[in-house]
Design a protein around this motif. Structure first.
Motif, PDB file in Angstrom:
ATOM      1  N   ARG A  93      -3.544  13.472 -14.589  1.00 32.04           N
ATOM      2  CA  ARG A  93      -2.811  12.302 -15.044  1.00 32.04           C
ATOM      3  C   ARG A  93      -3.273  11.079 -14.255  1.00 32.04           C
ATOM      4  O   ARG A  93      -3.757  11.194 -13.135  1.00 32.04           O
ATOM      5  N   GLY A  94      -3.089   9.916 -14.854  1.00 33.08           N
ATOM      6  CA  GLY A  94      -3.455   8.682 -14.172  1.00 33.08           C
ATOM      7  C   GLY A  94      -2.443   8.327 -13.100  1.00 33.08           C
ATOM      8  O   GLY A  94      -1.324   8.848 -13.064  1.00 33.08           O
ATOM      9  N   TYR A  95      -2.852   7.422 -12.223  1.00 36.13           N
ATOM     10  CA  TYR A  95      -1.970   6.965 -11.136  1.00 36.13           C
ATOM     11  C   TYR A  95      -1.344   5.646 -11.560  1.00 36.13           C
ATOM     12  O   TYR A  95      -1.945   4.583 -11.424  1.00 36.13           O
ATOM     13  N   ALA A  96      -0.126   5.709 -12.063  1.00 30.29           N
ATOM     14  CA  ALA A  96       0.548   4.533 -12.599  1.00 30.29           C
ATOM     15  C   ALA A  96       1.069   3.649 -11.464  1.00 30.29           C
ATOM     16  O   ALA A  96       1.466   4.139 -10.405  1.00 30.29           O
ATOM     17  N   PRO A  97       1.094   2.324 -11.680  1.00 31.79           N
ATOM     18  CA  PRO A  97       1.656   1.415 -10.663  1.00 31.79           C
ATOM     19  C   PRO A  97       3.097   1.771 -10.297  1.00 31.79           C
ATOM     20  O   PRO A  97       3.501   1.628  -9.136  1.00 31.79           O
ATOM     21  N   ALA A  98       3.883   2.256 -11.284  1.00 35.95           N
ATOM     22  CA  ALA A  98       5.271   2.632 -10.990  1.00 35.95           C
ATOM     23  C   ALA A  98       5.318   3.785  -9.991  1.00 35.95           C
ATOM     24  O   ALA A  98       6.165   3.807  -9.088  1.00 35.95           O
ATOM     25  N   ARG A  99       4.397   4.731 -10.144  1.00 38.71           N
ATOM     26  CA  ARG A  99       4.350   5.853  -9.194  1.00 38.71           C
ATOM     27  C   ARG A  99       3.985   5.359  -7.807  1.00 38.71           C
ATOM     28  O   ARG A  99       4.517   5.860  -6.803  1.00 38.71           O
ATOM     29  N   HIS A 100       3.104   4.385  -7.745  1.00 35.62           N
ATOM     30  CA  HIS A 100       2.703   3.860  -6.447  1.00 35.62           C
ATOM     31  C   HIS A 100       3.869   3.148  -5.770  1.00 35.62           C
ATOM     32  O   HIS A 100       4.066   3.283  -4.556  1.00 35.62           O
ATOM     33  N   ARG A 101       4.664   2.408  -6.546  1.00 34.28           N
ATOM     34  CA  ARG A 101       5.825   1.728  -5.960  1.00 34.28           C
ATOM     35  C   ARG A 101       6.830   2.732  -5.403  1.00 34.28           C
ATOM     36  O   ARG A 101       7.413   2.516  -4.330  1.00 34.28           O
ATOM     37  N   VAL A 102       7.021   3.836  -6.122  1.00 30.71           N
ATOM     38  CA  VAL A 102       7.920   4.882  -5.628  1.00 30.71           C
ATOM     39  C   VAL A 102       7.394   5.455  -4.320  1.00 30.71           C
ATOM     40  O   VAL A 102       8.153   5.705  -3.372  1.00 30.71           O
ATOM     41  N   TRP A 103       6.081   5.675  -4.237  1.00 35.96           N
ATOM     42  CA  TRP A 103       5.472   6.209  -3.023  1.00 35.96           C
ATOM     43  C   TRP A 103       5.682   5.258  -1.843  1.00 35.96           C
ATOM     44  O   TRP A 103       6.008   5.687  -0.733  1.00 35.96           O
ATOM     45  N   LEU A 104       5.510   3.964  -2.080  1.00 36.56           N
ATOM     46  CA  LEU A 104       5.682   2.994  -0.995  1.00 36.56           C
ATOM     47  C   LEU A 104       7.119   2.992  -0.495  1.00 36.56           C
ATOM     48  O   LEU A 104       7.366   2.903   0.716  1.00 36.56           O
ATOM     49  N   ARG A 105       8.093   3.111  -1.403  1.00 32.26           N
ATOM     50  CA  ARG A 105       9.494   3.173  -0.981  1.00 32.26           C
ATOM     51  C   ARG A 105       9.770   4.447  -0.196  1.00 32.26           C
ATOM     52  O   ARG A 105      10.482   4.437   0.814  1.00 32.26           O
ATOM     53  N   ARG A 106       9.216   5.546  -0.668  1.00 31.30           N
ATOM     54  CA  ARG A 106       9.404   6.826   0.032  1.00 31.30           C
ATOM     55  C   ARG A 106       8.812   6.781   1.426  1.00 31.30           C
ATOM     56  O   ARG A 106       9.399   7.293   2.387  1.00 31.30           O
ATOM     57  N   ARG A 107       7.669   6.147   1.559  1.00 30.60           N
ATOM     58  CA  ARG A 107       7.003   6.083   2.863  1.00 30.60           C
ATOM     59  C   ARG A 107       7.825   5.295   3.871  1.00 30.60           C
ATOM     60  O   ARG A 107       7.797   5.582   5.077  1.00 30.60           O
ATOM     61  N   LYS A 108       8.561   4.291   3.401  1.00 24.68           N
ATOM     62  CA  LYS A 108       9.386   3.487   4.305  1.00 24.68           C
ATOM     63  C   LYS A 108      10.534   4.303   4.907  1.00 24.68           C
ATOM     64  O   LYS A 108      11.090   3.919   5.937  1.00 24.68           O
ATOM     65  N   LEU A 109      10.899   5.410   4.260  1.00 24.88           N
ATOM     66  CA  LEU A 109      12.003   6.241   4.749  1.00 24.88           C
ATOM     67  C   LEU A 109      11.591   7.159   5.889  1.00 24.88           C
ATOM     68  O   LEU A 109      12.425   7.725   6.568  1.00 24.88           O
ATOM     69  N   TRP A 110      10.260   7.285   6.090  1.00 28.88           N
ATOM     70  CA  TRP A 110       9.790   8.179   7.143  1.00 28.88           C
ATOM     71  C   TRP A 110      10.050   7.541   8.502  1.00 28.88           C
ATOM     72  O   TRP A 110       9.957   6.321   8.660  1.00 28.88           O
TER      73      TRP A 110
END
Length: 227
Positions: free
Chosen positions: A209-226
């Motif tokens: 599957r492609g890497y959608a911008p929405a998926r990337h935004r979710v990843w960035l938010r998740r990373r901030k929780l670490w």
């Protein structure tokens, strides 16, 4: 956007009208000019010429600390050795932002990455009869106490997110990296889980599957929780 290995910006490397096509081996490697500039990171490294001197090279707004011995001696860094012998052995980083870089000679350089950084290493080799190796590995540099997988030319190793063999699969992954960049996303910052997904889908013979911008935004938010 950063260029390859801290060099000037580069073009697309996918299929079709690709700026980078499979390297072609020298018909008689022993007759190749030994003094040619053989350590280009890629065909797209415009104007990046290494000499016998220890050059410090960099690109973008934050060039690597190529001349700093402290970086090279840091035990937490991951070191990647790259060799370039045109038409015989060609190795480059499709993406990556090294914190240090050292030119060993006209054919060899070493790039260093801090824990958590992600980079893509392409290795190609040929003999008189054609290509004998085409590989692409996407690796996350690990910290001192993290488990890692040993990978050729990566010291000590890293977390292997994706690994493909054969130029057909390498081209497919290069095209996917191009697509990530076309969506205005830095592949160095893409979610590691995406590269694992690509690896597993290709291993199963299925289209990733492609890497959608929405998926990337979710990843960035998740990373901030670490922590």
């Amino acid at each position: 956007m950063f260029g390859l290995s801290g060099t000037a910006p580069f073009g697309l490397s996918g299929t079709g009208s690709s700026d980078y096509r499979e390297p072609k081996s020298c018909a008689r490697p022993q007759n190749c000019w030994a003094c040619a500039p053989l350590n280009y990171p890629n065909k797209e490294s415009y104007g990046f010429l290494l000499t016998a001197r220890g050059l410090c090279t960099g690109g973008g707004s934050a060039p690597p600390a190529a001349c700093g011995g402290a970086h090279r001696d840091d035990p937490q860094l991951t070191h990647v050795t790259l060799v370039w012998r045109e038409g015989i052995r060609e190795e480059w980083l499709r993406f990556g932002k090294p914190v240090a870089e050292r030119i060993v000679d006209r054919r060899t350089r070493i790039e260093s990455y801090a824990p958590g950084q992600i980079f893509a290493l392409v290795r190609w080799a040929a003999n008189d009869y054609g290509t004998v190796r085409s590989t692409l590995d996407i690796v996350r540099a690990v910290g001192r106490n993290e488990a890692y997988t040993t990978v050729p030319q990566i010291d000590p190793g890293g977390e292997l997110l994706l690994s493909v063999r054969g130029w057909t699969r390498v081209r497919r992954v290069l095209a996917l990296i191009d697509a990530v960049e076309a969506a205005a996303t830095d592949p160095c910052e893409a979610a590691p889980d995406y590269w694992r997904h690509v690896h597993n889908r290709l291993a199963a013979g299925l289209p990733p599957r492609g890497y959608a911008p929405a998926r990337h935004r979710v990843w960035l938010r998740r990373r901030k929780l670490w922590p």
